[in-house]
Scaffold this motif. Structure first.
Motif, PDB file in Angstrom:
ATOM      1  N   PRO A  51       0.878   6.652  -7.880  1.00 49.67           N
ATOM      2  CA  PRO A  51      -0.038   5.707  -8.534  1.00 49.67           C
ATOM      3  C   PRO A  51      -0.224   5.919 -10.034  1.00 49.67           C
ATOM      4  N   PHE A  66       4.853  -5.156  -7.178  1.00 49.05           N
ATOM      5  CA  PHE A  66       4.386  -3.796  -7.456  1.00 49.05           C
ATOM      6  C   PHE A  66       5.536  -2.929  -7.960  1.00 49.05           C
ATOM      7  N   TYR A 103       5.680  -1.089 -11.536  1.00 46.72           N
ATOM      8  CA  TYR A 103       5.853   0.361 -11.603  1.00 46.72           C
ATOM      9  C   TYR A 103       7.016   0.706 -12.529  1.00 46.72           C
ATOM     10  N   GLU A 132       0.838  -1.207   0.000  1.00 49.49           N
ATOM     11  CA  GLU A 132       0.000   0.000   0.000  1.00 49.49           C
ATOM     12  C   GLU A 132       0.876   1.261   0.000  1.00 49.49           C
ATOM     13  N   ARG A 173       2.063   1.643  -3.504  1.00 53.28           N
ATOM     14  CA  ARG A 173       0.948   1.991  -4.388  1.00 53.28           C
ATOM     15  C   ARG A 173       0.614   3.477  -4.292  1.00 53.28           C
TER      16      ARG A 173
END
Length: 197
Positions: A73, A121, A125, A66, A69
């Motif tokens: 984003p 993640f 990214y 989180e 993220r």
């Protein structure tokens, strides 16, 4: 007041607990690293109990994901979606505003498990960032936009890692190298009046 609504000092902490936990993680993970930050410290800084933390996040792994993220984003929308910047300018602007302490690199270095949600993640990214660079390179008329996008992404990651290791800004040097790469990859345009001569 139920026990679930009490923080470490028995103060009512029910509303906004999730945001305080994320905010604490943003501060602590940046300053101390992911592995250097414990759940007790996160709870203390956020002003919540462990029980409250685990009501919002299944564990530290979910909180780390989180944290990443929320960092960026939309992949630098202030650069890639700016109507004020020409595509060539976008390619160079990332070196002016990119964070010197890239949390995605930090997470990938600190977390060994390649299937960890934060590592996945971070990988996604970094791929999305390279795609954004490639798209801008294509719009700018680069001879090989994929190569230029990948070169700039690698240069940016290298500058971020070097800044982190040396605790010094490496982005000015990286920006100068990026300008050379961009100039070599994008053909110079001939001014409209010059072609009429």
């Amino acid at each position: 007041m139920t026990e679930l609504e009490k923080g470490p000092q028995g103060v009512r902490r029910g509303r906004g607990a999730r945001e305080r936990i994320v905010s604490a993680s943003q501060q602590l993970f940046r300053d101390q690293g992911i592995n250097g930050t414990g759940i007790d410290q996160l709870c203390s800084v956020a002003g919540v109990s462990k029980r409250t933390l685990y009501q919002h996040f299944a564990g530290k792994d979910e909180l780390i994901a989180e944290y990443l993220r929320r960092f960026d984003p939309d992949v630098l929308p202030e650069v890639f979606e700016s109507a004020d910047l020409a595509p060539r300018e976008r390619l160079l602007a990332v070196f002016d505003i990119h964070s010197p302490l890239c949390p995605f690199i930090g997470a990938a270095v600190e977390i060994q498990d390649p299937d960890h949600p934060a590592r996945l993640f971070a990988r996604d990214y970094k791929k999305a960032f390279a795609v954004r660079l490639t798209e801008s390179a294509r719009e700018a008329g680069a001879n090989d936009p994929e190569q230029l996008g990948e070169q700039l992404a690698m240069l940016l990651d290298g500058a971020s890692a070097r800044s982190r290791v040396l605790n010094a800004d490496a982005f000015a040097t990286a920006a100068a190298i990026a300008a050379v790469l961009v100039d070599n990859a994008i053909p110079a345009t001939v001014p409209a009046d010059a072609s009429a001569v």
